[in-house]
Design an enzyme around this catalytic site. Structure first.
Site, mmCIF file in Angstrom:
data_model
loop_
_atom_site.group_PDB
_atom_site.id
_atom_site.type_symbol
_atom_site.label_atom_id
_atom_site.label_comp_id
_atom_site.label_asym_id
_atom_site.label_seq_id
_atom_site.Cartn_x
_atom_site.Cartn_y
_atom_site.Cartn_z
ATOM 1 N N TRP A 130 0.859 -1.195 0.000
ATOM 2 C CA TRP A 130 0.000 0.000 0.000
ATOM 3 C C TRP A 130 0.894 1.244 0.000
ATOM 4 O O TRP A 130 1.842 1.325 0.798
ATOM 5 C CB TRP A 130 -0.881 -0.040 1.251
ATOM 6 C CG TRP A 130 -1.803 1.130 1.445
ATOM 7 C CD1 TRP A 130 -2.562 1.745 0.496
ATOM 8 C CD2 TRP A 130 -2.072 1.805 2.680
ATOM 9 N NE1 TRP A 130 -3.294 2.756 1.061
ATOM 10 C CE2 TRP A 130 -3.012 2.820 2.400
ATOM 11 C CE3 TRP A 130 -1.613 1.656 3.991
ATOM 12 C CZ2 TRP A 130 -3.503 3.675 3.381
ATOM 13 C CZ3 TRP A 130 -2.107 2.502 4.965
ATOM 14 C CH2 TRP A 130 -3.036 3.503 4.664
ATOM 15 N N ASP A 211 -1.496 -6.078 8.881
ATOM 16 C CA ASP A 211 -2.421 -5.022 8.483
ATOM 17 C C ASP A 211 -3.703 -5.708 7.993
ATOM 18 O O ASP A 211 -3.703 -6.369 6.959
ATOM 19 C CB ASP A 211 -1.788 -4.182 7.366
ATOM 20 C CG ASP A 211 -2.636 -2.968 7.021
ATOM 21 O OD1 ASP A 211 -3.780 -2.876 7.507
ATOM 22 O OD2 ASP A 211 -2.158 -2.110 6.251
ATOM 23 N N LYS A 246 -13.790 -0.454 5.504
ATOM 24 C CA LYS A 246 -14.390 -1.146 4.362
ATOM 25 C C LYS A 246 -15.512 -2.073 4.795
ATOM 26 O O LYS A 246 -16.584 -2.061 4.214
ATOM 27 C CB LYS A 246 -13.342 -1.966 3.610
ATOM 28 C CG LYS A 246 -11.937 -1.417 3.627
ATOM 29 C CD LYS A 246 -11.726 -0.262 2.682
ATOM 30 C CE LYS A 246 -10.361 0.351 2.935
ATOM 31 N NZ LYS A 246 -9.907 1.303 2.003
HETATM 32 C C1 LMR Z 1 -6.664 2.559 -0.509
HETATM 33 O O1 LMR Z 1 -5.632 1.874 -0.545
HETATM 34 O O2 LMR Z 1 -7.155 3.077 -1.512
HETATM 35 C C2 LMR Z 1 -7.377 2.731 0.804
HETATM 36 O O3 LMR Z 1 -6.730 2.025 1.792
HETATM 37 C C3 LMR Z 1 -7.614 4.145 1.155
HETATM 38 C C4 LMR Z 1 -6.375 4.911 1.484
HETATM 39 O O4 LMR Z 1 -6.377 5.591 2.511
HETATM 40 O O5 LMR Z 1 -5.389 4.879 0.730
#
Ligand code: LMR
Length: 397
Positions: A130, A211, A246
């Site tokens: 992420w 996570d 979510k």
């Molecule tokens: C995402 O990856 O799009 C979500 O987890 C929202 C975010 O805060 O990035």
């Protein structure tokens, strides 16, 4: 002092939402940020959340501060949701939970705790991960290192690469794993692979930071927690950062938790005391609203069953969109095999589109996708699918 400032770059995910909102094209499509939309393109409030809010409005009698770690009832309810009622961690009281502002808040508190109280210097994250993980950990003073995760050629999990790399990580270091619905690839280890990860973590004394932001969006609430439950059996030190954005649709309520799992209840209590230090210096104590909603829903058997059904509907709609996307790409003349999209879990599809192709989709078609090629499948609808797939066919040439 401020006259020396340059503009900071926009956030790679939330910056897209801002650009999307400012786009005047009536046919624009937002497949950037991981937010669920229903078939009409709306992000609805869950009915069970609305019901819990009604009850809350009637019952709530104070707006006094919460304690630094938040509410006990919330902690107990979410520990059971994540670990299941009978997990040895719960029987042995080896977990302590702090309520946090979203999963991001949990990750930041975890990072500060690891850096200040545990003298961690580095955290290992999957490649890719992420986009915000690196920001959070670097802001807390941790160095980032990566382990392999994704095999781009076969569009699958590179488990051999992953487990091999975990075996090389110096003893006692911190490793971040995604509990389910890996963001951005949508590829998760299976049960056997989780067992191998747990074994490796145990033998290398790795500290696992899990996570868990998408429980319920892959296969089911229990199934999606199998990884974290298996990791918890081996007795490694573990932290679980939970987000309920979510699966309860509580995005803007910033509702999360950080659970620390130690060898004993005494260890967990000591760890919690350090989490509290980090929290007090950051935001003092957590917001209440989202956690109160979750506590009401999880503790009322009827509401809980209705919520589980709502999560199932979200999961099923996303899977339907995966199927429709693959079919419609074919119908739109795309020869490349996109069937791998059906095998990915959760909201995201790691499409393999390049940065340049993503750019053309945005500029020519007002279709917003993260630069890595990650597509939010939960933003696809039967009515935007043809336009989306024709545009993808065009950029693929
Ligand atoms: C995402 O990856 O799009 C979500 O987890 C929202 C975010 O805060 O990035």
């Amino acid at each position: 002092m401020f006259d020396r400032l340059e503009m900071a770059p926009p956030d790679p995910i939330l910056g897209l939402t801002a650009a999307f909102r400012a786009d005047a094209n009536p046919n624009k499509i937002n497949l950037g940020v991981g937010v669920y939309q229903n078939a009409s393109g709306k992000t609805p409030i869950l009915e069970t959340v609305k019901e819990a809010e009604k009850r809350l409005l009637e019952q709530e009698s104070t707006k006094d501060y919460l304690s630094i770690e938040g509410e006990k009832d919330y902690a107990v309810a979410l520990q059971k949701l994540i670990l299941g009622e009978d997990h040895s961690i719960l029987k042995d009281c080896r977990a302590a939970t702090a309520q946090t502002p979203g999963g991001t808040g949990a990750l930041r508190v975890a990072a500060e705790f690891l850096q200040t109280a545990c003298d961690a210097r580095r955290i290992w994250v999957s490649d890719p991960t992420w986009a915000n993980h690196n920001n959070i950990f670097e802001a807390a003073g941790l160095e980032i290192a990566t382990y392999p995760y994704y095999d781009a050629a076969s569009k699958s999990l590179d488990f051999a690469g992953m487990i091999g790399a975990l075996g090389e990580i110096p003893e006692g270091e911190v490793v971040l794993v995604h509990g389910c619905c890996h963001n951005p690839t949508g590829l998760d280890p299976d049960v056997e692979q989780w067992k191998q990860i747990a074994k490796m973590a145990g033998s290398r004394k790795l500290v696992l930071l899990v996570d868990l932001a998408y429980q319920g969006l892959a296969v089911g609430l229990d199934e999606d927690a199998q990884g974290v439950r298996i990791l918890g059996e081996k007795g490694s030190d573990m932290l679980i950062a939970s987000s309920f954005s979510k699966n309860f649709g509580l995005y803007r309520e910033r509702t999360g938790a950080l659970t620390v799992v130690g060898d004993s209840s005494d260890q967990a209590a000591k760890a919690l005391s350090h989490l509290k230090k980090a929290i007090r210096a950051n935001y003092s104590n957590p917001p209440a609203h989202g956690a109160q909603i979750i506590t009401i829903i999880l503790n009322d058997p009827v509401l809980r069953r209705r919520w589980e059904e709502e999560v199932r509907q979200i999961r099923d709609r996303i899977q339907e969109m995966r199927d429709l996307f693959v079919q419609t790409l074919k119908k739109s003349g795309v020869n490349r095999d996109f069937s791998f999209i059906r095998r990915q879990n959760g909201m995201f599809s790691f499409s393999g589109l390049t940065k340049d192709q993503v750019q053309v989709l945005r500029e020519k078609y007002a279709i917003y996708i993260v630069g890595s090629g990650r597509i939010n499948v939960a933003g696809m609808t039967p009515s935007n699918m043809d336009r989306l797939c024709e545009a993808v066919a065009d950029v693929l040439g």
